[in-house]
Design an enzyme around this catalytic site. Structure first.
Site, PDB file in Angstrom:
ATOM      1  N   HIS A   1      85.514 -50.791  81.382  1.00 16.13           N
ATOM      2  CA  HIS A   1      84.704 -49.636  81.010  1.00 16.13           C
ATOM      3  C   HIS A   1      83.411 -50.124  80.354  1.00 16.13           C
ATOM      4  O   HIS A   1      83.395 -51.150  79.691  1.00 16.13           O
ATOM      5  CB  HIS A   1      85.457 -48.674  80.086  1.00 16.13           C
ATOM      6  CG  HIS A   1      86.010 -49.319  78.863  1.00 16.13           C
ATOM      7  ND1 HIS A   1      87.161 -50.097  78.874  1.00 16.13           N
ATOM      8  CD2 HIS A   1      85.582 -49.316  77.580  1.00 16.13           C
ATOM      9  CE1 HIS A   1      87.419 -50.528  77.658  1.00 16.13           C
ATOM     10  NE2 HIS A   1      86.465 -50.071  76.850  1.00 16.13           N
TER      11      HIS A   1
ATOM     12  N   ASN B   1      83.783 -41.055  74.396  1.00 16.68           N
ATOM     13  CA  ASN B   1      84.690 -41.941  73.669  1.00 16.68           C
ATOM     14  C   ASN B   1      85.435 -41.145  72.598  1.00 16.68           C
ATOM     15  O   ASN B   1      84.824 -40.441  71.805  1.00 16.68           O
ATOM     16  CB  ASN B   1      83.901 -43.086  73.026  1.00 16.68           C
ATOM     17  CG  ASN B   1      84.782 -44.196  72.503  1.00 16.68           C
ATOM     18  OD1 ASN B   1      85.898 -43.956  72.037  1.00 16.68           O
ATOM     19  ND2 ASN B   1      84.284 -45.415  72.568  1.00 16.68           N
TER      20      ASN B   1
ATOM     21  N   HIS C   1      80.283 -49.180  77.800  1.00 19.11           N
ATOM     22  CA  HIS C   1      79.875 -48.317  76.694  1.00 19.11           C
ATOM     23  C   HIS C   1      78.398 -47.958  76.833  1.00 19.11           C
ATOM     24  O   HIS C   1      77.570 -48.816  77.135  1.00 19.11           O
ATOM     25  CB  HIS C   1      80.065 -49.033  75.353  1.00 19.11           C
ATOM     26  CG  HIS C   1      81.483 -49.331  75.028  1.00 19.11           C
ATOM     27  ND1 HIS C   1      82.215 -48.556  74.164  1.00 19.11           N
ATOM     28  CD2 HIS C   1      82.312 -50.316  75.454  1.00 19.11           C
ATOM     29  CE1 HIS C   1      83.436 -49.061  74.062  1.00 19.11           C
ATOM     30  NE2 HIS C   1      83.521 -50.128  74.839  1.00 19.11           N
TER      31      HIS C   1
END
Length: 186
Positions: free
Chosen positions: A145, A75, A147
């Site tokens: 997406h 990230n 995490h």
């Protein structure tokens, strides 16, 4: 603040605003500009960092692993060191849009990400999650997406709230290399 009588007077003055409750409030009016501008939402695949990233080198895009249907990327704005995103190559917005193969590979990649992060950084725990849609908190709602956030006891502090600052103890390129190397060895 003062005597109980003084506090009652203040409460009486604010009856129009509603009954006081026990919640503390942190006012963040600076976020309204972000909300009004569409919350950073991607308008097309050409603007999507999850679509354009795999077209560049792993180092440039911070990619730590490329699979058949998904890839794993560090990230760019991490909550903690090693914060990874598992992304399908296809530009789909919702978890229900994934094929069975993509779903399986996404799950396997998240599990592998946890194993690798344990080997590289020894976290005490993890946060795993998907924010679906703008209202669900997705920063890039147009491209699904997941995490994978490593956590350590005591890693949360007042900096992000008070100073709008997150202390990240390593450079993203170094973190990416450590994770990518460990991914290949596992």
């Amino acid at each position: 603040m003062g005597t109980p009588e003084h506090d009652e007077e203040i409460t009486d003055d604010f009856e129009l605003a509603g009954v006081p409750d026990s919640f503390q409030r942190l006012w963040t009016p600076y976020r309204m500009a972000y909300i009004k501008r569409g919350q950073g939402q991607v308008k097309s695949e050409d603007d999507c960092p999850f679509c354009t990233g795999p077209q560049r080198s792993d180092e440039e895009s911070l990619i730590v692993h490329r699979g058949k249907t998904v890839f794993v990327v560090l990230n760019l704005f991490p909550y903690n060191s090693g914060h990874l995103l598992v992304c399908p190559y296809r530009h789909v917005p919702d978890y229900t849009d994934l094929t069975v193969e993509e779903t399986a590979e996404m799950g396997a990649a998240a599990q592998q990400a946890m194993r690798v992060l344990r080997a590289v950084a020894n976290p005490s725990g993890f946060n795993l999650g998907m924010n679906q849609g703008v209202a669900g908190g997705a920063g890039i709602a147009a491209h699904l997406h997941q995490h994978v956030v490593p956590r350590w006891s005591g890693d949360g502090n007042f900096f992000p709230i008070i100073a709008q600052t997150k202390a990240i103890p390593a450079v993203l390129g170094d973190i990416r290399q450590d994770i990518a190397d460990a991914w290949e060895q596992d």
